[in-house]
Structure formats: structure tokens, C-alpha cells
Design an enzyme around this catalytic site. Structure first.
Site, PDB file in Angstrom:
ATOM      1  N   ASP A 127       0.874  -1.164   0.000  1.00  0.00           N
ATOM      2  CA  ASP A 127       0.000   0.000   0.000  1.00  0.00           C
ATOM      3  C   ASP A 127       0.915   1.219   0.000  1.00  0.00           C
ATOM      4  O   ASP A 127       1.584   1.511   0.999  1.00  0.00           O
ATOM      5  CB  ASP A 127      -0.880  -0.036   1.250  1.00  0.00           C
ATOM      6  CG  ASP A 127      -1.877   1.117   1.308  1.00  0.00           C
ATOM      7  OD1 ASP A 127      -1.638   2.169   0.657  1.00  0.00           O
ATOM      8  OD2 ASP A 127      -2.892   0.969   2.013  1.00  0.00           O
ATOM      9  N   HIS A 128       0.952   1.931  -1.114  1.00  0.00           N
ATOM     10  CA  HIS A 128       1.893   3.044  -1.242  1.00  0.00           C
ATOM     11  C   HIS A 128       1.479   4.281  -0.450  1.00  0.00           C
ATOM     12  O   HIS A 128       2.208   5.265  -0.421  1.00  0.00           O
ATOM     13  CB  HIS A 128       2.152   3.365  -2.717  1.00  0.00           C
ATOM     14  CG  HIS A 128       3.084   2.382  -3.345  1.00  0.00           C
ATOM     15  ND1 HIS A 128       4.431   2.579  -3.418  1.00  0.00           N
ATOM     16  CD2 HIS A 128       2.857   1.154  -3.874  1.00  0.00           C
ATOM     17  CE1 HIS A 128       5.007   1.541  -3.988  1.00  0.00           C
ATOM     18  NE2 HIS A 128       4.062   0.658  -4.264  1.00  0.00           N
ATOM     19  N   ARG A 129       0.347   4.222   0.226  1.00  0.00           N
ATOM     20  CA  ARG A 129       0.034   5.270   1.202  1.00  0.00           C
ATOM     21  C   ARG A 129       0.894   5.079   2.446  1.00  0.00           C
ATOM     22  O   ARG A 129       1.088   6.007   3.215  1.00  0.00           O
ATOM     23  CB  ARG A 129      -1.445   5.227   1.597  1.00  0.00           C
ATOM     24  CG  ARG A 129      -2.405   5.503   0.446  1.00  0.00           C
ATOM     25  CD  ARG A 129      -3.824   5.299   0.880  1.00  0.00           C
ATOM     26  NE  ARG A 129      -4.012   3.908   1.333  1.00  0.00           N
ATOM     27  CZ  ARG A 129      -5.115   3.476   1.940  1.00  0.00           C
ATOM     28  NH1 ARG A 129      -6.108   4.298   2.188  1.00  0.00           N
ATOM     29  NH2 ARG A 129      -5.218   2.213   2.298  1.00  0.00           N
ATOM     30  N   ILE A 130       1.382   3.848   2.640  1.00  0.00           N
ATOM     31  CA  ILE A 130       2.151   3.497   3.835  1.00  0.00           C
ATOM     32  C   ILE A 130       3.628   3.304   3.510  1.00  0.00           C
ATOM     33  O   ILE A 130       4.502   3.803   4.210  1.00  0.00           O
ATOM     34  CB  ILE A 130       1.603   2.188   4.460  1.00  0.00           C
ATOM     35  CG1 ILE A 130       0.118   2.320   4.773  1.00  0.00           C
ATOM     36  CG2 ILE A 130       2.387   1.805   5.706  1.00  0.00           C
ATOM     37  CD1 ILE A 130      -0.539   1.010   5.163  1.00  0.00           C
ATOM     38  N   VAL A 131       3.898   2.534   2.465  1.00  0.00           N
ATOM     39  CA  VAL A 131       5.262   2.113   2.140  1.00  0.00           C
ATOM     40  C   VAL A 131       5.623   2.592   0.732  1.00  0.00           C
ATOM     41  O   VAL A 131       4.906   2.303  -0.222  1.00  0.00           O
ATOM     42  CB  VAL A 131       5.387   0.566   2.178  1.00  0.00           C
ATOM     43  CG1 VAL A 131       6.830   0.146   1.978  1.00  0.00           C
ATOM     44  CG2 VAL A 131       4.828  -0.005   3.463  1.00  0.00           C
TER      45      VAL A 131
END
EC number: 2.3.1.12
Length: 162
Positions: A134-138
Site C-alpha cells: 500500500d503506497h500510502r504506507i510504504v
């Protein structure tokens, strides 16, 4: 070991808005059961040696196949592994479980011809892995650093017994 060095890859987003950097490393591992899939969790995996992890895993799989897992034994994962390599699949993409920051897809280890830095050829085992995140996180750079660390651990398995 790699998750302990890269805690952002072990992060979660349970409600779609707020992010949590998990203090525990709880590895969920996909297991096929009659009628579907379940992900038993190796709790505090970073605090256990490889032998205890193996024993805990055998117990969890036995309980999963007997449909005797308790909710905390399958709902507390902070990072997931999906291994189709044990079925001979060399590469695939794993679907990210809701709430988790990342999942690793593990492919089969296959003999591969490789050249060393001096141009000499040899046959070595090569295993492909990839991570869905999840590129909102990582971010991708964080995943690249995590994968470099993971590769070092896997390429030196003796470090797992220390």
C-alpha cells in the site's frame, strides 16, 4: 530480521486513514484449507529462533487444517507471506490483505545459470520474490531497501541460527 530493520514495511492502515508502525512483527502465512485460504500468524516472529518458529508453524498449520484456530491466531498479522513456490510456481503477484502495509509473494527456487563478477558461469539456486504494498504506507524505495536486506538474510542462512 529484515522487517525489524525496516519497520515501515511492517506498518498497517486498519481504517483507511490512520497508519500504525507496529511494534510487534506478526507474520501471517497463507495456508490452503478445504474451501479456501487462511493466514495463521506467527506472533512476535522477530523474538523467536528459527527452530521455535518452525515448531510454532507446524502447530498453527495443524490447527488451521482442523479449523481450530482462534481469531487472534489468524487476524493479527502485520505482514503476510504467500508461498506458491512450494507448488513449483516460480512467480506470481500476491493480493494485499486489507489493513496490512505489504505482502510478499515467494516463488520456487530453481537451478539457474549465473555469471560471477569474473565472467565464470555456474549453476545456483535462484528464487524470485516480490512485494505488493500500500503506497500510502510504504514507498518503493523503502521496499527496495527491505528486499536488499531480505536477500542478504536468505543468501546467508547461517545468520538465522544465531
Amino acid at each position: 530480521m529484515a522487517l525489524a530493520q525496516h519497520p515501515v514495511v511492517n506498518a498497517s492502515c486498519r481504517d483507511g486513514k490512520s497508519f500504525t508502525y507496529n511494534s510487534n512483527i506478526n507474520i501471517a502465512v497463507a495456508v490452503a484449507i478445504d474451501g479456501g485460504l487462511i493466514t495463521p500468524v506467527l506472533q512476535d516472529a522477530d523474538k523467536l529462533d528459527i527452530y521455535l518458529l518452525s515448531q510454532n508453524w507446524k502447530d498453527l498449520v495443524k490447527k488451521a487444517r482442523a479449523k481450530q484456530l482462534q481469531p487472534n491466531e489468524y487476524s493479527s498479522g502485520t505482514f503476510t507471506l504467500s508461498n506458491l513456490g512450494m507448488f513449483g510456481v516460480d512467480r506470481f503477484d500476491a493480493i494485499l490483505p486489507p489493513g496490512q502495509g505489504a505482502i510478499m509473494a515467494v516463488g520456487a527456487s530453481k537451478p539457474t545459470v549465473v555469471a560471477d563478477k569474473d565472467g565464470f558461469f555456474s549453476v545456483k539456486s535462484k528464487m524470485l520474490v516480490n512485494v505488493t504494498a500500500d503506497h500510502r504506507i510504504v514507498y518503493g524505495a523503502d521496499l527496495a531497501a527491505f528486499l536488499q536486506t531480505f536477500a542478504k538474510v536468505i543468501e546467508d542462512p547461517e545468520s538465522l541460527t544465531l
